[in-house]
Design a protein around this motif. Sequence first.
Motif, PDB file in Angstrom:
ATOM      1  N   UNK A 193      24.634  31.810  63.134  1.00  0.00           N
ATOM      2  CA  UNK A 193      24.399  33.054  62.393  1.00  0.00           C
ATOM      3  C   UNK A 193      25.669  33.441  61.633  1.00  0.00           C
ATOM      4  N   UNK A 194      25.512  33.802  60.364  1.00  0.00           N
ATOM      5  CA  UNK A 194      26.635  34.269  59.554  1.00  0.00           C
ATOM      6  C   UNK A 194      26.736  35.783  59.733  1.00  0.00           C
ATOM      7  N   UNK A 195      27.566  36.220  60.692  1.00  0.00           N
ATOM      8  CA  UNK A 195      27.667  37.633  61.020  1.00  0.00           C
ATOM      9  C   UNK A 195      28.294  38.431  59.883  1.00  0.00           C
ATOM     10  N   UNK A 196      29.121  37.810  59.066  1.00  0.00           N
ATOM     11  CA  UNK A 196      29.741  38.524  57.949  1.00  0.00           C
ATOM     12  C   UNK A 196      28.696  38.947  56.925  1.00  0.00           C
ATOM     13  N   UNK A 197      27.647  38.152  56.767  1.00  0.00           N
ATOM     14  CA  UNK A 197      26.591  38.501  55.815  1.00  0.00           C
ATOM     15  C   UNK A 197      25.764  39.685  56.313  1.00  0.00           C
ATOM     16  N   UNK A 198      25.765  39.931  57.613  1.00  0.00           N
ATOM     17  CA  UNK A 198      24.978  41.018  58.190  1.00  0.00           C
ATOM     18  C   UNK A 198      25.800  42.286  58.419  1.00  0.00           C
ATOM     19  N   UNK A 206      28.940  46.190  54.118  1.00  0.00           N
ATOM     20  CA  UNK A 206      28.867  45.431  52.874  1.00  0.00           C
ATOM     21  C   UNK A 206      27.768  45.968  51.945  1.00  0.00           C
ATOM     22  N   UNK A 207      26.810  46.674  52.484  1.00  0.00           N
ATOM     23  CA  UNK A 207      25.677  47.139  51.692  1.00  0.00           C
ATOM     24  C   UNK A 207      26.022  48.427  50.960  1.00  0.00           C
ATOM     25  N   UNK A 208      25.896  48.396  49.658  1.00  0.00           N
ATOM     26  CA  UNK A 208      26.168  49.552  48.823  1.00  0.00           C
ATOM     27  C   UNK A 208      24.827  50.093  48.319  1.00  0.00           C
ATOM     28  N   UNK A 209      24.445  51.305  48.708  1.00  0.00           N
ATOM     29  CA  UNK A 209      23.138  51.830  48.287  1.00  0.00           C
ATOM     30  C   UNK A 209      22.992  51.880  46.766  1.00  0.00           C
ATOM     31  N   UNK A 210      24.084  52.140  46.057  1.00  0.00           N
ATOM     32  CA  UNK A 210      23.998  52.195  44.591  1.00  0.00           C
ATOM     33  C   UNK A 210      23.627  50.831  44.026  1.00  0.00           C
ATOM     34  N   UNK A 211      24.201  49.771  44.580  1.00  0.00           N
ATOM     35  CA  UNK A 211      23.893  48.427  44.099  1.00  0.00           C
ATOM     36  C   UNK A 211      22.448  48.057  44.425  1.00  0.00           C
TER      37      UNK A 211
END
Length: 122
Positions: free
Chosen positions: A61-66, A70-75
């Motif tokens: 599992x790529x924990x950095x991707x989760x 990292x998630x920007x609501x504007x994007x």
Amino acid sequence: MFGINGGELLVLLAVAALVIGPERLPGYAEQLGQWVRRGRELLRDAKSRVDEELGEEVGDVDWAALDPRKYDPRRIVRDALLDDDPPRRVTPPSTRPMTGAAAAAHAAERRPAAAPYDDEAT
């Protein structure tokens, strides 16, 4: 550590040493050491059990991707709005006058429902 800085920790340790007293302090320190060792052992056992139960798939599992930071609501909103779908054309309602049953049905749709009548109110 629990919102306590170094100075506050030293003051707490000094107060504990004064309250407990020098004759009982070594016994309490030994007991605290046993608790810490037991806690580390429990954590080590729990980690080994989790690794054993989940198997080798967890290592892939790529924990950095989760990472939620990292998630920007504007994007996310911008990507959703600028999707590759062609824009939908909104057709205006017909301006032709309605007659007969169609007018009655349309009027019934637009008319708000009557409020229920309660004869015992006030």
